[in-house]
Motif scaffolding. Structure first.
Motif: not given
Length: 155
Positions: A73-101
Motif C-alpha cells: 500500500a505504501k508504494q501506491l501512496e508514494n505513487g500518488g494513487i488515491k482511492d485504492y483502499n476499497q479494492i486493495f484486499d481484492d488485488l492479488e498482488t501477492m501472487n507471482d503469477s498475477k499483476c494488476s491494472f
C-alpha cells in the motif's frame, strides 16, 4: 432523552457507512489478452503491434498503473494513487503469477483488472508501478520471448 441519543447515534453510524466515492468496477481482461497473445504467436513477426486501448470498454481513464506482484500500500501512496483502499484486499498482488491494472482518472482509481502474467509480461524489472497514458497505450508492441511476450512502448 435516550431516544434522541439513539437517533443521533444512528444518524452518525449511517453517515460513516455512506461514501461519496463510487464503486470501483472490476474489468475482465484475461480472455482478451490470451486471444491477443495467441494471434501474436501465430504472427511471423518478432515484434507485433498491440492494441491494448481497444481491449478496454471504458474511455474515462487518463492513465493505467500496472502493478507488479508484491506491491504494498505504501508504494501506491508514494505513487500518488488515491482511492485504492476499497479494492486493495481484492488485488492479488501477492501472487507471482498475477499483476494488476488500476485505471486512473486524475490519480483516482475508477476501475481495475487482475490478469495472469503468463501470456504477456506487463511488469517491468525493478519497477513496482509502471504507468501508461493513452498516447503510450497506442504505441505498445509485443516482443516474442522464449517464455511468452514482453511489452515494449514504441517511442
Amino acid at each position: 432523552m435516550k431516544i434522541i441519543n439513539y437517533f443521533f447515534l444512528s444518524m452518525f453510524l449511517l453517515t460513516l457507512g455512506c461514501s461519496n466515492h463510487p464503486k470501483i468496477e472490476r474489468i475482465e481482461l484475461d480472455s482478451k489478452l490470451e486471444k491477443v497473445a495467441t494471434e501474436a504467436q501465430e504472427d511471423t513477426l518478432e515484434i507485433s503491434r498491440f492494441t491494448f486501448c481497444e481491449l478496454i470498454q471504458r474511455n474515462d481513464w487518463d492513465e493505467v498503473a500496472i502493478l507488479s506482484p508484491y506491491i504494498v500500500a505504501k508504494q501506491l501512496e508514494n505513487g500518488g494513487i488515491k482511492d485504492y483502499n476499497q479494492i486493495f484486499d481484492d488485488l492479488e498482488t501477492m501472487n507471482d503469477s498475477k499483476c494488476s491494472f488500476l485505471f486512473l482518472q486524475k490519480k483516482r482509481v475508477i476501475a481495475y483488472s487482475i490478469i495472469n502474467r503468463g501470456p504477456i509480461n506487463f511488469s517491468k524489472p525493478l519497477v513496482s508501478i509502471f504507468y501508461l497514458n493513452k498516447v503510450d497505450c497506442s504505441r505498445l508492441k509485443l516482443k516474442k520471448m522464449a517464455s511468452g511476450f514482453d511489452l515494449l512502448v514504441d517511442k
